[in-house]
Design a protein around this motif. Sequence first.
Motif, PDB file in Angstrom:
ATOM      1  N   THR A 194       1.870   1.984 -13.298  1.00 53.50           N
ATOM      2  CA  THR A 194       2.740   2.474 -12.235  1.00 53.50           C
ATOM      3  C   THR A 194       2.051   3.588 -11.436  1.00 53.50           C
ATOM      4  N   VAL A 195       1.424   4.526 -12.169  1.00 54.59           N
ATOM      5  CA  VAL A 195       0.722   5.625 -11.509  1.00 54.59           C
ATOM      6  C   VAL A 195      -0.365   5.092 -10.570  1.00 54.59           C
ATOM      7  N   LEU A 196      -1.155   4.134 -11.070  1.00 57.31           N
ATOM      8  CA  LEU A 196      -2.270   3.638 -10.255  1.00 57.31           C
ATOM      9  C   LEU A 196      -1.802   2.702  -9.141  1.00 57.31           C
ATOM     10  N   SER A 197      -0.692   1.984  -9.343  1.00 57.88           N
ATOM     11  CA  SER A 197      -0.175   1.152  -8.240  1.00 57.88           C
ATOM     12  C   SER A 197       0.225   2.050  -7.081  1.00 57.88           C
ATOM     13  N   GLU A 198       0.863   3.169  -7.423  1.00 55.53           N
ATOM     14  CA  GLU A 198       1.274   4.089  -6.360  1.00 55.53           C
ATOM     15  C   GLU A 198       0.060   4.671  -5.658  1.00 55.53           C
ATOM     16  N   LEU A 199      -0.994   4.957  -6.443  1.00 60.05           N
ATOM     17  CA  LEU A 199      -2.231   5.450  -5.833  1.00 60.05           C
ATOM     18  C   LEU A 199      -2.804   4.377  -4.893  1.00 60.05           C
ATOM     19  N   ALA A 200      -2.884   3.144  -5.402  1.00 59.90           N
ATOM     20  CA  ALA A 200      -3.497   2.066  -4.621  1.00 59.90           C
ATOM     21  C   ALA A 200      -2.761   1.850  -3.304  1.00 59.90           C
TER      22      ALA A 200
END
Lengths: 75, 328, 371
Positions: free
Chosen positions: B217-223
């Motif tokens: 979830t954290v990295l999807s938001e970053l992406a």
Amino acid sequence: MCLAVPAKIVRLEAGGQGAASYMGSEVRANFSLVPQARPGDWVIIHAGFAISVVDAKEARATLRLFKEMAAAERR
Amino acid sequence: MTKVSLELGSGGRLMREFLAGKIVPAFRDPLLGELSDAAHLPGGIAFTTDSYVVDPLVFPGGDIGALAVNGTVNDLVVAGAEPRFLSLAFILEEGLETATLDRVIGSVRNAARRAGVRVVTGDTKVVRRGQGDKIYINTAGVGRTVARPRLDRVRKGDKLILTGTLGDHSLAVMLARGEFGLRSSVRSDCAPLLFLLPLWRAGARWMRDVTRGGLATVLSELAERLPCPVLIEEDKVPLSRPVRAASDLLGIDPLYMACEGKAVIVAPAAKAAALLARVRRHPLGRRAAVIGEVQGRVGRPGELLLRTSAGGLRLLEPLTSELLPRIC
Amino acid sequence: MKELRDPAALRGLLEDIRARAGRLRRTPRLMEVCGTHTMALFRSGLTPLLAEAGVEMVSGPGCPVCITPNAVHEAAIAAVTGAEGLTLAAFGDMTRVPTRRGSLQTAVPARGSRLRIVYSPEEALDEARREPGREVVFFGAGFETTIPAVAYTVKRAAAEGLRNFSVLPALWLVPPALKAVLDAREVAVDGFIYPGHVSAVIGAGPYEFAARDYGVPGAIAGFEPGDILLAVRSVLGQMAAGKPEVALEYGRAVAREGNAAARALMDEVLEPYDAVWRGLGKIPRSGLRFRPEYAGFDAGRRYAAAGGAEAAADMKGCRCGDVLRGAIRPESCRLFGKACRPDAPAGPCMVSYEGACLIHFKYGPAGRGRT
């Protein structure tokens, strides 16, 4: 449809209860469906029930097959 | 008539839609609009708040008191601030044993001491039995800004450093409830991430602590906020044995499990090795690893991709529902 | 068993599969019957690799969450919302299926009632033992893998005289459903990847009709990426040789004759009937219900009145039924990704971890993201 893992029986208690070990974790399970199983055997556990005993010979054969295939591919 | 469901609070898409659709437009404040872990106020002050509910209150490796300090401290650290002051507000359920409350206060004190923050204001309310669940805690944190995360400087080639194993907190809490007949040596990773503060000066571009919703979830938001896709490699993601075991047995994906003492750091390629070495020197960062990069070889902008152990590629979505054990 | 995920070995197998597929007259279409296989294929990223190697995989009806009709889900909701002081125990993925009454997750339980997620049916039985004053209903859903465990709890409850324990049965048999898929002729299936853990219980025999009567080859597969590729390779080999059979490629966990003790227990407590599957309709002898001597443990009888209509409607526009038959791909449903998303599902295939719609949504269309 049926998530299950192979685990090693660590303890069999009265009434089909017992515990098995999977990657260092201990999971309580019911062994009533595999009356032939003994501590030390590997079983397939699904929804808290052991549903089959793992055939060690077959397991080794599959492992060997994959090791050979990997080695052949890397050559 | 729609009603609030548990999912709204699980840290996934529903929560983001709630924030973007209801909270941000209601206040229209540029500081709030950044939706970062903490707001950087004028004068070099950073400010954040978080509420804590957990069942059971005590679990291997921590309790609600330690969580309430470390969670807020970590929000400041990953936003680029040195934590200084905390507020402490309790909502207590009538009938709670005072011994339990004493234990929690003790662990707030210990955690605050360990993190070097002072508890300087607070509040206590008691609600009728059944109107709350034993103890809820809210803490707000004030810190000194040491750096501003620079998402705009994140480039193709930048590396992602994960500071340790995933999912230990999530699993420790689950097993402490005594459910699912599973026992293991897992402990919550609840800890302050202060040792990451110097990394800002050493070139870190962006950080986020991996809490609800997990790494995916954290990295999807970053992406979603970057001009090029993010790729991580399944084999490089560190996992403890208990988490591996539970994820196989219960069918829960560690990429979506919560931590309380882990962060992901974006570092320029040239500095990644040096930053990783620094993280690893700290006892809390021993299992840190470079798990992926911001890249342009595969995927489309906005996407988070996973290179699986089997060599395939799969798209990772933010968490969309509560983690549930499953049998099928 | 990390050897079964070794990329080098998998590459070698994929090359072999590509060569075998290339020698066939057309692209072989294999049905992976089991949702856990669908999940494993997508999670490991094998689906696009197999497509590239010239093998088309379609998902079968092997997801109990998905094929259980809404009427049963609504009966579960009726039990927990309608009766006070009741625990409805369910496997995690059964709790989010949307119905006209909402889902078990969104339903507000009656006073003193609650929903409890369990990993084992025995957790529900234990609660009934511990709290004699509380009604405990276990939402017993599953295929042959899970059915013996459900039968076990009912037999125990009867032996112990536990009157506060009952089961809402949603128990399905795989072989009759495969026969229904073949008879429908809607999807041309060239071969089956049979479910490994169902087979651990029933063995290889019950699938033999497919090879014998329909000439459709198949292989029983395990769940590691390497297991699945071995089974695909075996099916292509049978196709090339024109000798369909039920190959056993998961011998470490499955005996050809299955698990006799588990089957005896199922047979003692349950009996087959003509069950209605979502999407597939009524299939002869495809479901199990309690034998008359155990009928008192059937929660369906206790709560059916509250459950209402026999044919509870699906959500409007939902085409899960067509997806389950393999008649359409999830992306062909008008609701897919729009009115139906994992956080607001319109049908069970977007809910279950092994629902084809959720898997397609989560893991993207095959090949997406590849260069």
